[in-house]
Write an enzyme that holds these catalytic residues in place. Structure first.
Site, PDB file in Angstrom:
ATOM      1  N   ARG A 131       0.689  -1.409   0.136  1.00 39.29           N
ATOM      2  CA  ARG A 131      -0.139   0.044  -0.079  1.00 39.29           C
ATOM      3  C   ARG A 131       0.865   1.222   0.125  1.00 39.29           C
ATOM      4  NH1 ARG A 131      -2.757  -3.263   3.851  1.00 39.29           N
ATOM      5  NH2 ARG A 131      -4.486  -4.170   2.833  1.00 39.29           N
ATOM      6  N   LYS A 153       2.898  11.276 -11.524  1.00 34.91           N
ATOM      7  CA  LYS A 153       1.908  10.471 -12.320  1.00 34.91           C
ATOM      8  C   LYS A 153       2.681   9.029 -12.476  1.00 34.91           C
ATOM      9  CE  LYS A 153      -0.924  13.221 -15.274  1.00 34.91           C
ATOM     10  NZ  LYS A 153      -1.569  13.649 -16.397  1.00 34.91           N
ATOM     11  N   GLU A 195       9.093  18.865 -25.238  1.00 31.94           N
ATOM     12  CA  GLU A 195       8.655  19.103 -23.695  1.00 31.94           C
ATOM     13  C   GLU A 195       9.060  20.398 -23.230  1.00 31.94           C
ATOM     14  OE1 GLU A 195       5.865  17.671 -22.856  1.00 31.94           O
ATOM     15  OE2 GLU A 195       5.988  15.589 -23.836  1.00 31.94           O
ATOM     16  N   GLU A 247      -4.993  16.360 -11.618  1.00 30.45           N
ATOM     17  CA  GLU A 247      -5.441  16.819 -13.011  1.00 30.45           C
ATOM     18  C   GLU A 247      -6.844  16.851 -12.922  1.00 30.45           C
ATOM     19  OE1 GLU A 247      -3.334  15.471 -16.382  1.00 30.45           O
ATOM     20  OE2 GLU A 247      -5.139  15.718 -17.656  1.00 30.45           O
ATOM     21  N   ARG A 251      -3.929  21.119 -14.690  1.00 31.22           N
ATOM     22  CA  ARG A 251      -2.811  20.251 -14.861  1.00 31.22           C
ATOM     23  C   ARG A 251      -2.650  20.068 -16.393  1.00 31.22           C
ATOM     24  NH1 ARG A 251       0.266  15.535 -11.447  1.00 31.22           N
ATOM     25  NH2 ARG A 251       1.676  14.899 -12.981  1.00 31.22           N
ATOM     26  N   ASN A 255      -0.677  19.518 -21.632  1.00 34.71           N
ATOM     27  CA  ASN A 255      -0.950  18.678 -22.708  1.00 34.71           C
ATOM     28  C   ASN A 255      -1.020  19.377 -23.801  1.00 34.71           C
ATOM     29  OD1 ASN A 255      -1.336  16.383 -21.407  1.00 34.71           O
ATOM     30  ND2 ASN A 255      -3.568  16.577 -20.889  1.00 34.71           N
ATOM     31  N   HIS A 258      -0.545  17.771 -27.172  1.00 38.16           N
ATOM     32  CA  HIS A 258      -0.442  16.251 -26.941  1.00 38.16           C
ATOM     33  C   HIS A 258      -1.686  15.777 -27.554  1.00 38.16           C
ATOM     34  CE1 HIS A 258       2.765  17.152 -24.382  1.00 38.16           C
ATOM     35  NE2 HIS A 258       3.078  15.837 -23.855  1.00 38.16           N
ATOM     36  N   HIS A 262      -0.952  12.584 -29.311  1.00 35.85           N
ATOM     37  CA  HIS A 262      -1.322  11.217 -29.082  1.00 35.85           C
ATOM     38  C   HIS A 262      -1.714  10.460 -30.382  1.00 35.85           C
ATOM     39  CE1 HIS A 262      -1.404  12.359 -24.408  1.00 35.85           C
ATOM     40  NE2 HIS A 262      -0.122  11.533 -24.856  1.00 35.85           N
ATOM     41  N   HIS A 275       7.550   9.963 -28.669  1.00 36.78           N
ATOM     42  CA  HIS A 275       6.450  10.701 -28.115  1.00 36.78           C
ATOM     43  C   HIS A 275       6.865  12.305 -28.372  1.00 36.78           C
ATOM     44  CE1 HIS A 275       3.526  12.053 -25.174  1.00 36.78           C
ATOM     45  NE2 HIS A 275       4.613  12.823 -24.445  1.00 36.78           N
TER      46      HIS A 275
HETATM   47  P1  NAD Z   1      12.257   5.621 -22.485  1.00 33.11           P
HETATM   48  O1  NAD Z   1      11.978   5.436 -20.952  1.00 33.11           O
HETATM   49  O2  NAD Z   1      11.570   4.301 -23.140  1.00 33.11           O
HETATM   50  O3  NAD Z   1      13.703   5.835 -22.716  1.00 33.11           O
HETATM   51  C1  NAD Z   1      14.243   6.072 -24.138  1.00 33.11           C
HETATM   52  C2  NAD Z   1      15.285   4.984 -24.519  1.00 33.11           C
HETATM   53  O4  NAD Z   1      16.385   5.702 -23.925  1.00 33.11           O
HETATM   54  C3  NAD Z   1      15.232   3.745 -23.785  1.00 33.11           C
HETATM   55  O5  NAD Z   1      15.826   2.533 -24.779  1.00 33.11           O
HETATM   56  C4  NAD Z   1      16.336   3.736 -22.613  1.00 33.11           C
HETATM   57  O6  NAD Z   1      16.808   2.502 -22.556  1.00 33.11           O
HETATM   58  C5  NAD Z   1      17.143   4.579 -23.094  1.00 33.11           C
HETATM   59  N1  NAD Z   1      18.058   5.371 -22.150  1.00 33.11           N
HETATM   60  C6  NAD Z   1      17.443   5.771 -21.100  1.00 33.11           C
HETATM   61  N2  NAD Z   1      18.494   6.833 -20.360  1.00 33.11           N
HETATM   62  C7  NAD Z   1      19.574   6.574 -21.288  1.00 33.11           C
HETATM   63  C8  NAD Z   1      20.781   7.236 -21.293  1.00 33.11           C
HETATM   64  N3  NAD Z   1      21.193   8.031 -20.153  1.00 33.11           N
HETATM   65  N4  NAD Z   1      21.870   6.923 -21.915  1.00 33.11           N
HETATM   66  C9  NAD Z   1      21.478   6.167 -23.350  1.00 33.11           C
HETATM   67  N5  NAD Z   1      20.144   5.377 -23.322  1.00 33.11           N
HETATM   68  C10 NAD Z   1      19.278   5.810 -22.295  1.00 33.11           C
HETATM   69  O7  NAD Z   1      11.507   6.872 -22.982  1.00 33.11           O
HETATM   70  P2  NAD Z   1      11.187   8.367 -22.185  1.00 33.11           P
HETATM   71  O8  NAD Z   1      10.955   9.148 -23.555  1.00 33.11           O
HETATM   72  O9  NAD Z   1      12.153   8.692 -21.174  1.00 33.11           O
HETATM   73  O10 NAD Z   1       9.793   7.944 -21.433  1.00 33.11           O
HETATM   74  C11 NAD Z   1       8.551   7.694 -22.283  1.00 33.11           C
HETATM   75  C12 NAD Z   1       7.523   7.043 -21.291  1.00 33.11           C
HETATM   76  O11 NAD Z   1       7.284   8.164 -20.185  1.00 33.11           O
HETATM   77  C13 NAD Z   1       6.146   6.770 -21.883  1.00 33.11           C
HETATM   78  O12 NAD Z   1       5.883   5.607 -21.242  1.00 33.11           O
HETATM   79  C14 NAD Z   1       5.312   7.803 -21.424  1.00 33.11           C
HETATM   80  O13 NAD Z   1       3.966   7.389 -21.128  1.00 33.11           O
HETATM   81  C15 NAD Z   1       6.007   8.247 -20.172  1.00 33.11           C
HETATM   82  N6  NAD Z   1       5.673   9.610 -19.548  1.00 33.11           N
HETATM   83  C16 NAD Z   1       5.246   9.803 -18.574  1.00 33.11           C
HETATM   84  C17 NAD Z   1       4.925  11.018 -18.001  1.00 33.11           C
HETATM   85  C18 NAD Z   1       4.413  11.064 -16.412  1.00 33.11           C
HETATM   86  O14 NAD Z   1       4.287  12.430 -16.089  1.00 33.11           O
HETATM   87  N7  NAD Z   1       4.389  10.330 -15.639  1.00 33.11           N
HETATM   88  C19 NAD Z   1       4.986  12.248 -18.729  1.00 33.11           C
HETATM   89  C20 NAD Z   1       5.360  12.051 -19.987  1.00 33.11           C
HETATM   90  C21 NAD Z   1       5.918  10.669 -20.453  1.00 33.11           C
HETATM   91  N1  GLY Z   2       2.889  14.903 -18.686  1.00 40.55           N
HETATM   92  C1  GLY Z   2       1.809  15.718 -18.265  1.00 40.55           C
HETATM   93  C2  GLY Z   2       1.557  15.581 -16.649  1.00 40.55           C
HETATM   94  O1  GLY Z   2       2.393  14.971 -15.864  1.00 40.55           O
HETATM   95  O2  GLY Z   2       0.468  16.024 -16.299  1.00 40.55           O
END
Ligand code: NAD
Ligand code: GLY
Length: 368
Positions: A131, A153, A195, A247, A251, A255, A258, A262, A275
């Site tokens: 939890r 998130k 971003e 949100e 918040r 987007n 986005h 998306h 993305h």
């Molecule tokens: P990712 O986590 O897939 O990383 C991209 C690639 O880079 C991967 O292959 C990873 O292994 C590699 N990598 C990571 N760090 C590295 C480094 N320092 N050197 C070399 N390679 C490296 O992609 P991302 O763009 O970081 O994240 C995308 C994800 O984030 C999606 O799942 C999306 O839904 C999520 N997201 C979440 C939020 C949130 O608010 N929680 C906001 C935006 C996106």
């Molecule tokens: N990436 C959008 C949010 O965190 O709300």
């Protein structure tokens, strides 16, 4: 490319102010080597699981492990399969199995070492194991450093859609080491810049102006500039999250770009665009719609389009993508309500507002 290592300097510390769920964001160069000390400062000790993937593990797991062990932590590394397709319940089970197997308790911690995929999944494991256990974000992509590691998130994908299972759950600490960006593929770095551009458009004309002036140096990994734009981005995100953590409404300003982004990712099967690249296209389209609706002028639109291109992001919908498919995808997206779709519009560089559009209006705007 790159910078000379300067020890392990904290260049900036911000706070996300959420009452008893407040936490610091440390930004620095080489500060992964200070992980043990910085985790101890926020009250963590004892067992810590490092959730990561093979690519990031090969580059940074030893450093993280060493830093934590030196401060007395007992480290359990958990390596998950790489890629968005593994941000799922199966990988989550792998994490739970290891935590249970190693008898992790309520005060034991989780550290997410990776991009947004690892951060979202590890955060959700932390939100749900026993939890809720404390966790720390150590984002290693630019996108994760300026966006996903801040704001709580967390979640995983379901085969019917992205991020359908999740929770709002804030970390105890975000540790941003810009030194890890040296190994990030350029395409991923540029995707993260989308971003940063977004923050400029919705909130900060000075950030937007700096990006216009300094884009080449930023893409060339100038350390001072990187630290500055990351800190500014995190500060903007923190302010938005402080106003509307879950949100309920505001918040959603994050987007901008986005909604089309998306949809573009979805209709191209999540394989053609990163993305951030889809968001690049989405921001240009959102700016065009903002201009059509009279919220911003032609000059604002041109500046946004030029900056997206200057960063090396795509700015147009490919010819083989049907606008009708994009609009249909927006209609099933969670932002759709009452038949109209909520758009974040640019009301001049540095200002955003919401506006609801009917599918027919969006189609008209995209085809214009
Ligand atoms: P990712 O986590 O897939 O990383 C991209 C690639 O880079 C991967 O292959 C990873 O292994 C590699 N990598 C990571 N760090 C590295 C480094 N320092 N050197 C070399 N390679 C490296 O992609 P991302 O763009 O970081 O994240 C995308 C994800 O984030 C999606 O799942 C999306 O839904 C999520 N997201 C979440 C939020 C949130 O608010 N929680 C906001 C935006 C996106
Ligand atoms: N990436 C959008 C949010 O965190 O709300």
């Amino acid at each position: 490319m790159g910078w000379r290592a300067r020890g392990s300097e904290i260049m900036e510390t911000l706070t996300v102010n959420l009452g008893d769920r407040s936490y610091p964001i440390h930004i620095g160069d080489g500060i992964l080597s200070r992980a043990g000390e910085l985790l101890t400062q926020v009250g963590l000790r004892g067992k810590i699981a490092i959730v990561t993937n093979p690519t990031v593990a090969q580059l940074y797991l030893d450093q993280a492990n060493e830093a934590l062990t030196r401060s007395g932590f007992a480290v359990t590394p958990i390596l998950l399969l790489e890629g968005e397709e593994h941000k799922d319940l199966k990988s989550l089970s792998v994490v739970y199995d290891r935590l249970i197997g190693d008898r992790f308790e309520r005060k034991s911690g989780i550290l997410a070492l990776g991009g947004g995929v690892i951060g979202d999944l590890a955060g959700f494991a932390a939100a749900t194991y026993l939890r809720g256990v404390p966790y720390v974000q150590v984002p290693t992509t630019l996108l994760a450093q300026v966006d996903s590691s801040v704001g709580g998130k967390t979640g995983v994908n379901h085969h019917d859609g992205k991020n359908l299972i999740g929770a709002f759950y804030q970390p105890k600490l975000v540790l941003i080491d810009i030194a890890v960006l040296k190994t990030l593929p350029r395409r991923e770095l540029v995707a993260g810049l989308a971003e940063v551009i977004k923050y400029g458009i919705i909130d900060d004309p000075a950030l937007f102006g700096r990006l216009e002036k300094e884009m080449q140096k930023i893409v060339g990994l100038d350390r001072e500039l990187l630290a500055r734009i990351i800190a500014t981005s995190c500060a903007i995100k923190a302010r938005v999250v402080e106003k509307d953590e879950r949100e309920d409404d505001y918040r959603a300003v994050l987007n901008f770009g986005h909604t089309v982004g998306h949809a573009l990712e979805a209709v191209t099967g999540y394989t053609r665009f990163l993305h951030g690249e889809a968001v690049g296209v989405g921001m240009v389209k959102a700016a065009a719609m903002s201009m059509q609706q009279g919220f911003c002028d032609e000059k604002d639109f041109a500046r946004i389009q030029d900056l997206v291109k200057k960063a090396g992001l795509p700015s147009d919908i490919p010819g083989d993508v049907r606008m009708q498919d994009l609009v249909q995808s927006m209609e099933v997206d969670k932002k759709a309500g009452g038949g109209r779709i909520k758009f974040v519009m640019c009301a001049g560089i540095g200002k955003a507002r919401f506006h609801w559009l009917a599918p027919g209006e969006i189609l008209g705007a995209l085809e214009a």
